[in-house]
Structure formats: C-alpha cells, structure tokens
Write a protein that holds these residues in place. Structure first.
Motif, short mmCIF file in Angstrom:
data_model
loop_
_atom_site.label_atom_id
_atom_site.label_comp_id
_atom_site.label_asym_id
_atom_site.label_seq_id
_atom_site.Cartn_x
_atom_site.Cartn_y
_atom_site.Cartn_z
N HIS A 246 4.00 1.95 -13.86
CA HIS A 246 3.73 1.78 -12.59
C HIS A 246 2.10 1.61 -12.35
O HIS A 246 1.42 1.93 -11.58
CB HIS A 246 3.88 3.30 -11.78
N LEU A 247 1.56 1.18 -13.63
CA LEU A 247 0.19 0.96 -13.67
C LEU A 247 -0.35 0.01 -12.74
O LEU A 247 -1.63 -0.17 -12.25
CB LEU A 247 -0.33 0.77 -15.10
N MET A 248 0.52 -1.11 -12.39
CA MET A 248 -0.05 -2.08 -11.53
C MET A 248 0.40 -1.68 -10.05
O MET A 248 0.39 -2.51 -9.17
CB MET A 248 0.92 -3.46 -11.79
N GLU A 249 0.57 -0.53 -9.80
CA GLU A 249 0.62 -0.26 -8.41
C GLU A 249 -0.10 1.18 -8.21
O GLU A 249 0.25 2.38 -8.18
CB GLU A 249 2.24 0.46 -8.13
N ALA A 250 -1.42 0.67 -7.83
CA ALA A 250 -2.41 1.82 -7.80
C ALA A 250 -2.33 2.46 -6.12
O ALA A 250 -3.03 3.46 -6.11
CB ALA A 250 -3.85 1.07 -7.74
N GLY A 251 -1.47 1.85 -5.42
CA GLY A 251 -1.35 2.32 -4.29
C GLY A 251 -1.57 1.13 -3.15
O GLY A 251 -2.32 0.11 -3.46
N PHE A 252 -1.59 1.51 -1.88
CA PHE A 252 -1.58 0.67 -0.92
C PHE A 252 -2.29 1.26 0.35
O PHE A 252 -3.22 0.80 0.87
CB PHE A 252 -0.35 -0.33 -0.26
N GLU A 253 -1.77 2.38 0.87
CA GLU A 253 -2.16 3.18 1.91
C GLU A 253 -3.47 3.58 2.13
O GLU A 253 -4.53 3.42 2.72
CB GLU A 253 -1.18 4.29 2.36
N ILE A 254 -3.89 4.41 0.73
CA ILE A 254 -4.96 4.63 0.93
C ILE A 254 -6.25 3.76 0.77
O ILE A 254 -7.43 3.68 1.63
CB ILE A 254 -5.32 5.74 -0.40
N GLN A 255 -6.12 2.52 0.05
CA GLN A 255 -7.14 1.45 -0.23
C GLN A 255 -7.43 0.84 1.21
O GLN A 255 -8.23 0.40 1.51
CB GLN A 255 -6.71 0.67 -1.33
N TYR A 256 -5.93 0.57 1.71
CA TYR A 256 -6.16 -0.10 3.17
C TYR A 256 -6.72 0.50 4.05
O TYR A 256 -7.41 0.20 5.03
CB TYR A 256 -4.65 -0.49 3.46
N LEU A 257 -6.39 2.01 4.24
CA LEU A 257 -7.09 2.92 5.02
C LEU A 257 -8.54 3.29 5.12
O LEU A 257 -9.17 3.13 6.21
CB LEU A 257 -6.06 3.77 5.66
N LEU A 258 -8.71 3.51 3.91
CA LEU A 258 -10.17 3.95 3.40
C LEU A 258 -11.00 2.97 3.39
O LEU A 258 -12.25 2.90 3.40
CB LEU A 258 -10.05 4.98 2.18
#
Length: 318
Positions: A246-258
């Motif tokens: 899952h190294l290519m999935e750093a996340g979406f919500e935190i980066q998008y909101l922050l």
C-alpha cells in the motif's frame, strides 16, 4: 522375514493428500459462507478493471469505450512528461514511508507498553482512549489539526512558552512541514487501532518463556527484547508485506482537506492528481493511466516484499 519387511514398508508409505475438490466437498459449509465475500470482491475489485482499456484511448464519454480512439501508450508518455505527476509520485511515496515507519514503530511500542501494564483498569482505559480517534471522521480530525497547528494554536503556544522558537511557525502554509504533519495526524488517529493485532500476538506467547527468562536473570527490558519481539516477528513481517503493498496509497482525505494552493507541490498525491484530471478536467484516459500505474506498482511492491521475506525464511503472505 521378507513378509515382515514388506509389511513395514506398506506401513511407512505416505498417505496421499486429498485433492482440491474432495477437500472443498468436505468443507462445503465454509465455501458457502465465503460466496458473498467472493462476489463482493469480483464485483467491486475485479469488475471495474475492464475500464483500464480507457488508459490506452482518447476516451470521449459520448463515444464510449467502443467508439473512442486508441492512442496506445500516449497517455502514459504524457503523464511522465508532466512535472506535477512526478511530484505526486514523490509526495505519495514520501508520505507513505513516513506513515509506515511512524505507524509501525508507534504501534509496536504502545503494544509492548500495554502488555507490560499489570493494572487492568489503567490498561483498559489507555486502550479505549487510544482506540477512539480511529472512529472519528477525517473531516473532524483535520479540523482539530488545523486549530492545534495554527499560528495561534496549542503547538505554537507550547513552543513559544518553552522558548524553542521566537515566533510562531506556519505549519499549515509551509511545504516542508506538510509530510510530517500528515504523519503525526495518521499516528494519532490510528496508533491505538493498529496495536490490536500486536497485542493479540503477544497474548499468544507462551508465559513459560517469560518465566524461564526471569529465572535466568533476565530483566524486563531483556524479556521484551528476547521473548516479546521474537514472538511477534511473524505478525510484524505479514503486516509489513501488506503495508509495503500500500505504499502507493498515501491517503486522499488528509491531503485534500489539509492541503492548499500554497503547499500543492508537497500535498498532491496520485489520488488527488487522478481526481483533478479525471473529474475537473475530464481527461479520463490520463486519469485512468495514472490509476493503472499506481495499481501495477503496488502489485510489484507486494510481490517483491513477499519474495524477499520468503528468501529470508520469514512467514509470507502468498
């Protein structure tokens, strides 16, 4: 005498293993119970993969998959010629590695500390407090982080009162802080939840090993080092293999909101890139190519990590 030898040879003949279908027939109840999950995976994980064909097309919604023009590897060539896509790969990998290292180390440390606590009431209280953030919405978590790390927030107030800084730090507006800020938020939110598996693994360790180590004169730290950590090694390896996948999935919500336009060069991940070009700019072929690249790299990382663990003699996932 010859007959006795023949009899002993017959007794030593290994029993044939049951075939797949015979084993399946003997465990048909379990097979029936797994059907809903199998259908779910086929429908929502493998079913949409037919859409990967649009990565090789100049896809037009009005024409559909059959009517859109095939362009071969043009979308991929365009992607790797874009500086913002290269930045998104860098940001994704950097934040993933930070989350992996911080998350794994903090989870193991918290699990060890809770395992050493003998007061059950205090132990359950700490577990409950650390588990609760996992159930909070990411919108709430990011809102709390924005208040805490603001220029007049609690963190800057603490740093100023201790004399560590002369003026407030702009955590939310400087890119150099963004990766580490995401790592801190992820650890705070998930550390308690991630300790569940490690605590379960520690409870399965034979207590006689601790008693034998204590008799040999091992202190508490030595028992942790030579009994507890080796006891959870197989669990650690399996979780590490899964996390590397899952190294290519750093996340979406935190980066998008922050994130914001000020820190875009540090906050944009591959998922945000796909959203930007696939939804906002309606370049569906490019967005699909970016998502396909992420999935293929994730598969390669997972298989590679599993292969290395197997070569080192550790438990493997596949």
């Amino acid at each position: 005498m010859t007959s006795m030898v023949r009899t002993s040879v017959k007794k030593l003949t290994p029993v044939r293993k049951k075939g797949f279908f015979r084993t399946l027939a003997g465990q048909w109840q379990l097979a029936v119970m797994s059907v809903p999950m199998l259908l779910y995976v086929l429908l929502f994980n493998y079913g949409p993969m037919w859409g990967w064909v649009t990565a090789f097309q100049d896809y037009k919604p009005k024409l559909g998959v059959l009517g859109s023009k095939f362009v071969g590897w043009k979308n991929f060539a365009w992607l790797f010629g874009r500086a913002d896509f290269i930045n998104s790969i860098r940001n994704t990998l950097a934040m993933s590695v930070i989350n992996l290292v911080f998350g794994t180390v903090s989870s193991i440390l918290l699990a060890i500390l809770l395992n050493e606590v003998r007061h059950n009431g205090f132990k359950r209280t700490v577990q409950t407090v650390t588990y609760l953030p996992h159930f909070l919405s990411m919108v709430i978590v990011v809102g709390m982080a924005q208040n805490i790390f603001a220029s007049n927030g609690a963190v800057n107030g603490l740093l100023l009162s201790l004399g560590l800084v002369k003026e407030p730090l702009f955590f939310l507006g400087e890119g150099r802080y963004f990766w580490w800020l995401v790592g801190v938020i992820n650890v705070w939110k998930e550390v308690g939840w991630n300790t569940i598996i490690y605590i379960s693994a520690m409870t399965s360790i034979d207590p006689s090993l601790y008693e034998a180590a204590a008799i040999d004169g091992a202190g508490r730290f030595q028992r942790i080092l030579h009994v507890t950590l080796p006891g959870i090694r197989s669990t650690f390896v399996i979780l590490l293999i899964m996390n590397i996948g899952h190294l290519m999935e750093a996340g979406f919500e935190i980066q998008y909101l922050l994130g914001s336009s000020v820190v875009m060069d540090w906050s944009q991940t591959i998922d945000i890139f796909v959203l930007q070009y696939g939804i906002s700019k309606q370049q569906y072929g490019v967005a699909t190519a970016a998502g396909m690249f992420k999935s293929v790299v994730a598969i390669v990382l997972l298989v590679g990590a599993n292969f290395m663990a197997k070569r080192l003699g550790e438990d493997t996932l596949i």
